[in-house]
Design a protein around this motif. Structure first.
Motif, PDB file in Angstrom:
ATOM      1  N   MET A   1       0.828  -1.204   0.000  1.00  0.00           N
ATOM      2  CA  MET A   1       0.000   0.000   0.000  1.00  0.00           C
ATOM      3  C   MET A   1       0.875   1.273   0.000  1.00  0.00           C
ATOM      4  N   ARG A   2       1.948   1.224   0.773  1.00  0.00           N
ATOM      5  CA  ARG A   2       2.792   2.413   0.889  1.00  0.00           C
ATOM      6  C   ARG A   2       3.752   2.532  -0.279  1.00  0.00           C
ATOM      7  N   ARG A   3       3.862   3.748  -0.783  1.00  0.00           N
ATOM      8  CA  ARG A   3       4.793   4.019  -1.870  1.00  0.00           C
ATOM      9  C   ARG A   3       5.927   4.889  -1.344  1.00  0.00           C
ATOM     10  N   MET A   4       7.071   4.813  -1.970  1.00  0.00           N
ATOM     11  CA  MET A   4       8.224   5.559  -1.491  1.00  0.00           C
ATOM     12  C   MET A   4       8.700   6.589  -2.511  1.00  0.00           C
ATOM     13  N   SER A   5       7.772   7.192  -3.228  1.00  0.00           N
ATOM     14  CA  SER A   5       8.163   8.178  -4.240  1.00  0.00           C
ATOM     15  C   SER A   5       8.767   9.418  -3.589  1.00  0.00           C
ATOM     16  N   GLY A   6       8.255   9.805  -2.423  1.00  0.00           N
ATOM     17  CA  GLY A   6       8.825  10.893  -1.648  1.00  0.00           C
ATOM     18  C   GLY A   6       9.132  10.343  -0.275  1.00  0.00           C
ATOM     19  N   TYR A   7       9.732  11.147   0.554  1.00  0.00           N
ATOM     20  CA  TYR A   7      10.053  10.629   1.884  1.00  0.00           C
ATOM     21  C   TYR A   7       8.774  10.300   2.645  1.00  0.00           C
ATOM     22  N   TYR A   8       7.782  11.224   2.512  1.00  0.00           N
ATOM     23  CA  TYR A   8       6.447  10.945   3.039  1.00  0.00           C
ATOM     24  C   TYR A   8       5.484  10.845   1.871  1.00  0.00           C
ATOM     25  N   GLU A   9       4.485  10.015   2.013  1.00  0.00           N
ATOM     26  CA  GLU A   9       3.473   9.955   0.965  1.00  0.00           C
ATOM     27  C   GLU A   9       2.580  11.188   1.033  1.00  0.00           C
TER      28      GLU A   9
ATOM     29  N   LYS B   1      -2.513  13.953  15.036  1.00  0.00           N
ATOM     30  CA  LYS B   1      -1.247  13.272  15.331  1.00  0.00           C
ATOM     31  C   LYS B   1      -1.515  11.903  15.970  1.00  0.00           C
ATOM     32  N   GLN B   2      -2.420  11.896  16.954  1.00  0.00           N
ATOM     33  CA  GLN B   2      -2.756  10.638  17.640  1.00  0.00           C
ATOM     34  C   GLN B   2      -3.384   9.621  16.696  1.00  0.00           C
ATOM     35  N   ARG B   3      -4.299  10.109  15.867  1.00  0.00           N
ATOM     36  CA  ARG B   3      -5.000   9.196  14.955  1.00  0.00           C
ATOM     37  C   ARG B   3      -4.061   8.594  13.920  1.00  0.00           C
ATOM     38  N   VAL B   4      -3.179   9.444  13.383  1.00  0.00           N
ATOM     39  CA  VAL B   4      -2.233   8.967  12.366  1.00  0.00           C
ATOM     40  C   VAL B   4      -1.314   7.905  12.967  1.00  0.00           C
ATOM     41  N   LYS B   5      -0.923   8.130  14.221  1.00  0.00           N
ATOM     42  CA  LYS B   5      -0.073   7.159  14.895  1.00  0.00           C
ATOM     43  C   LYS B   5      -0.852   5.867  15.174  1.00  0.00           C
ATOM     44  N   ALA B   6      -2.071   6.018  15.686  1.00  0.00           N
ATOM     45  CA  ALA B   6      -2.895   4.853  16.025  1.00  0.00           C
ATOM     46  C   ALA B   6      -3.219   4.007  14.802  1.00  0.00           C
TER      47      ALA B   6
ATOM     48  N   ASN C   1      -1.285   3.622  12.396  1.00  0.00           N
ATOM     49  CA  ASN C   1      -0.012   3.125  11.874  1.00  0.00           C
ATOM     50  C   ASN C   1       0.352   3.744  10.517  1.00  0.00           C
ATOM     51  N   LEU C   2       0.001   5.012  10.362  1.00  0.00           N
ATOM     52  CA  LEU C   2       0.281   5.715   9.103  1.00  0.00           C
ATOM     53  C   LEU C   2       1.534   6.575   9.203  1.00  0.00           C
ATOM     54  N   ALA C   3       2.016   6.808  10.419  1.00  0.00           N
ATOM     55  CA  ALA C   3       3.097   7.776  10.611  1.00  0.00           C
ATOM     56  C   ALA C   3       4.432   7.239  10.126  1.00  0.00           C
ATOM     57  N   GLY C   4       5.258   8.179   9.648  1.00  0.00           N
ATOM     58  CA  GLY C   4       6.637   7.826   9.347  1.00  0.00           C
ATOM     59  C   GLY C   4       6.956   7.814   7.869  1.00  0.00           C
TER      60      GLY C   4
ATOM     61  N   ARG D   1       3.039  12.477   7.575  1.00  0.00           N
ATOM     62  CA  ARG D   1       3.653  13.339   8.575  1.00  0.00           C
ATOM     63  C   ARG D   1       2.678  14.457   8.924  1.00  0.00           C
ATOM     64  N   VAL D   2       2.478  14.673  10.220  1.00  0.00           N
ATOM     65  CA  VAL D   2       1.587  15.731  10.700  1.00  0.00           C
ATOM     66  C   VAL D   2       2.466  16.820  11.299  1.00  0.00           C
ATOM     67  N   ASN D   3       2.387  18.026  10.749  1.00  0.00           N
ATOM     68  CA  ASN D   3       3.253  19.114  11.197  1.00  0.00           C
ATOM     69  C   ASN D   3       2.498  20.355  11.629  1.00  0.00           C
ATOM     70  N   LYS D   4       3.092  21.048  12.606  1.00  0.00           N
ATOM     71  CA  LYS D   4       2.612  22.373  12.998  1.00  0.00           C
ATOM     72  C   LYS D   4       3.071  23.368  11.947  1.00  0.00           C
ATOM     73  N   ALA D   5       2.279  24.398  11.761  1.00  0.00           N
ATOM     74  CA  ALA D   5       2.700  25.487  10.877  1.00  0.00           C
ATOM     75  C   ALA D   5       2.345  26.814  11.524  1.00  0.00           C
TER      76      ALA D   5
END
Ligand code: FES
Length: 112
Positions: A1-9, A39-44, A46-49, A54-58
């Protein structure tokens, strides 16, 4: 499912900017809670990394009239959200499957 075209999908940025001069800002609309929940949901889910999400503050994204706002890349899709249910939908539909959540789209004309 995961692709590695960029560092993060996918990368989602949440504006957390706080203004002290009375002008509209995302921090006045529970942006921190939205960010934390995402952030919590993405981690739960198993989508993070690398290869995932990636979930970022701006800082201010200059579309404050639609506060709170978040933007997802690489699609460059802008959202405005109200509660955790909205964040869940962005995670489950867009971040996980690439399906845009039409009902939460920030109208194109909304700026600062
Ligand atoms: S304060 Fe959030 S976009 Fe400007």
């Amino acid at each position: 499912m995961r692709r590695m075209s960029g560092y993060y999908e996918r990368h989602i940025f949440f504006c957390l900017n706080q203004r002290d001069n009375g002008e509209e800002c995302c921090a006045n609309h529970n942006a921190q809670a939205g960010f934390d929940h995402c952030k919590q949901r993405v981690k739960a889910e198993n989508l993070a990394g690398p290869g995932g999400v990636r979930v970022n503050k701006a800082g201010c994204l200059d579309r404050c009239a639609g506060a709170p706002v978040a933007v997802v890349y690489p699609e460059a899709v802008w959202y405005t959200y109200v509660d955790q249910h909205d964040i869940d939908e962005i995670v489950d539909s867009h971040l996980k499957k690439g399906q845009i959540v039409e009902r939460l789209l920030l109208p194109a004309h909304v700026g600062r």
